[in-house]
Design an enzyme around this catalytic site. Structure first.
Site, short mmCIF file in Angstrom:
data_model
loop_
_atom_site.label_atom_id
_atom_site.label_comp_id
_atom_site.label_asym_id
_atom_site.label_seq_id
_atom_site.Cartn_x
_atom_site.Cartn_y
_atom_site.Cartn_z
N ILE A 409 0.47 -10.55 6.87
CA ILE A 409 -0.30 -10.27 5.66
C ILE A 409 0.63 -9.55 4.70
O ILE A 409 1.09 -8.43 4.98
CB ILE A 409 -1.53 -9.39 5.98
CG1 ILE A 409 -2.45 -10.10 6.97
CG2 ILE A 409 -2.29 -9.04 4.70
CD1 ILE A 409 -3.58 -9.25 7.46
N HIS A 410 0.91 -10.17 3.59
CA HIS A 410 1.91 -9.64 2.65
C HIS A 410 1.22 -8.88 1.52
O HIS A 410 0.16 -9.29 1.05
CB HIS A 410 2.71 -10.81 2.07
CG HIS A 410 3.92 -10.40 1.29
ND1 HIS A 410 4.99 -9.77 1.88
CD2 HIS A 410 4.21 -10.51 -0.02
CE1 HIS A 410 5.91 -9.54 0.95
NE2 HIS A 410 5.45 -9.97 -0.22
N PRO A 411 1.73 -7.74 1.08
CA PRO A 411 2.92 -7.02 1.58
C PRO A 411 2.50 -5.79 2.37
O PRO A 411 2.28 -4.73 1.81
CB PRO A 411 3.63 -6.64 0.29
CG PRO A 411 2.49 -6.39 -0.68
CD PRO A 411 1.32 -7.22 -0.22
N GLU A 415 3.21 -6.50 8.66
CA GLU A 415 3.83 -7.82 8.52
C GLU A 415 5.24 -7.84 9.09
O GLU A 415 5.71 -8.86 9.60
CB GLU A 415 3.85 -8.21 7.04
CG GLU A 415 4.53 -9.53 6.76
CD GLU A 415 4.76 -9.76 5.28
OE1 GLU A 415 4.92 -10.92 4.88
OE2 GLU A 415 4.81 -8.76 4.52
N CYS A 435 11.59 -8.48 -0.09
CA CYS A 435 10.21 -8.00 -0.08
C CYS A 435 9.46 -8.52 1.15
O CYS A 435 9.87 -9.43 1.80
CB CYS A 435 9.47 -8.43 -1.33
SG CYS A 435 9.25 -10.22 -1.47
#
Length: 435
Positions: A409-411, A415, A435
């Site tokens: 699951i960004h950000p 993750e 990122c």
């Protein structure tokens, strides 16, 4: 500091045990208070106008925390009534496998009989009674967590460590936790042994200790001395020997089997009172529920004490499940494990320009076969929330391949676990870029 949830010998509290009254609940709320202080410092970088001087009021925080604890005490009492459980506020001792004698505050005794008896009396903090002044002038609780939030709300805090921090945890992770604390103002006295505590005419406490490195004796004064040397069960008053309940004479803990049974039929023990059991609230709760279902004849399921996830609520939280790297190496050999790791920077830290040098993830796997995960370790924001989720996969026998197959699951910080690809063995830089 004046207000406190730490306690001295003989302190009493309401329903809910250590966790509700003087442990997990007030601890995390005070931890949150310190985190908010850090958030205030970050706020200006995020565009908020903050007064130059921001102060913390201990009394306001303490009152709010204690009010919440009292609400939980009341909630437990209501739940017992709703479930038709009769609560008796008595100090009990065993007479035989079916009988308890309870004594109230006035000294009146009540005899209670039951088909089965469950001992779940937990433990109370230990004092180093051999140190002059320790019991007279000290209070008790948890070392790193207390020191972390006390520093966080602006108090001058020093930790004296006899040997290592976070014994029983992965020591690389423990080092990251203490390094972060030290960089944020908590002072550490490593490998020091307290010798005595004296109260000065001013009311300050003078502590004398021996530095085992230099072999010198040193002194300093403090407003409060808090002992954090573990907990022990108060089993002497239970008459365990009188009814034949086997227990460890050194620790006072009761010897239990895998189904929580003691050496005496019809007497069981759950929670911290049991020898070899994790001193964690969720394990005690789950063990109690499973025991109740077995005694009621509706289940045969036993408590699984292996791979219990947990978190240390220090300023930089540390969550873990499974084996430490040291224990994995001891069991499988250095060449039998593979360690995937990464130093990462939480997105929240970037704009605030926070130091993230101790934010770290480590996954310890078996090196052969499907590289089954043996241990998972995480330092960073919301570590408990992160590890709680991954603990499910761990219990299901997750492998390194399963981790890589999981979509992140960004950000988020969590993750980063799904992107681990550098091994310690490779010697490559494990710092996450991009990122």
């Amino acid at each position: 500091y004046k207000g406190r949830f730490c306690f001295s010998e003989g302190t009493k509290w309401g329903l809910g045990g250590t966790c509700v009254n003087v442990g997990c609940i007030p601890k995390k709320l005070m931890h949150q208070s310190a985190l908010l202080g850090g958030a205030v410092k970050d706020a200006a970088k995020y565009g908020w106008s903050i007064p130059d001087k921001v102060s913390h009021d201990w009394t306001s925080m303490s009152s709010a925390v204690q009010n919440h604890v009292k609400s939980l005490n009341w909630g437990h009492r209501v739940q017992l009534q709703d479930k038709k459980v009769k609560y008796l506020n008595l100090k009990g001792r065993l007479m035989d496998e079916h009988t308890i004698v309870g004594t109230n505050r006035a000294g009146k005794e009540t005899v209670l009989t039951a088909e089965n008896i469950v001992i779940a009396t937990g433990g109370r903090p230990k004092y180093p009674a051999h140190i002059p002044g320790a019991m007279e002038h000290g209070i008790t609780n948890v070392a790193l967590e207390c020191a972390g939030f006390l520093t966080g709300i602006g108090l001058d805090t020093t930790i004296m460590v006899r040997s290592i921090a976070l014994r029983g945890f992965d020591q690389q992770m423990a080092g990251l936790v203490t390094a972060h604390m030290a960089s944020h103002g908590t002072q550490f006295l490593w490998r020091c042994i307290p010798k005595k505590v004296e109260k000065l005419p001013s009311g300050a406490l003078q502590v004398t200790w021996a530095d085992t490195n230099s072999q010198c004796e040193e002194q300093a004064t403090f407003d409060t001395v808090l002992w954090a040397v573990g907990r022990a069960p108060e089993t002497r008053s239970l008459n365990l020997e009188g009814v034949g309940v086997a227990h460890n004479k050194d620790t006072g803990k009761i010897i239990v089997t895998e189904d929580e049974a003691t050496s005496v039929e019809h007497i069981y023990a759950i929670g911290d009172i049991g020898e070899g059991r994790p001193e964690l609230t969720p394990t005690a709760i789950k063990a109690g529920r499973l025991l109740a279902r077995r005694l009621a004849g509706i289940s045969s399921e036993l408590m699984n004490y292996h791979n219990v996830p947990t978190t240390v609520f220090t300023p930089l939280e540390y969550g873990c499940v499974g084996l430490s790297e040291e224990e994995a190496e001891r069991r499988h050999g250095k060449d039998g494990i593979e360690v995937y790791h990464a130093f990462y920077k939480p997105l929240e830290f970037t704009v605030a320009e926070r130091d993230a040098s101790q934010c770290y993830i480590k996954v310890v796997c078996k090196r052969d076969g499907d590289r089954r995960i043996l241990g998972l370790h995480f330092t960073g924001p919301s570590a408990g929330e992160v590890v709680q989720g991954f603990a499910l996969g761990f219990q299901c026998g997750a492998t390194y391949s399963d981790l890589l197959a999981t979509v992140g699951i960004h950000p988020t910080c969590a993750e980063e676990l799904t992107k681990l690809h550098i091994t310690k063995r490779s010697g490559l830089d494990a710092t996450v870029t991009g990122c």
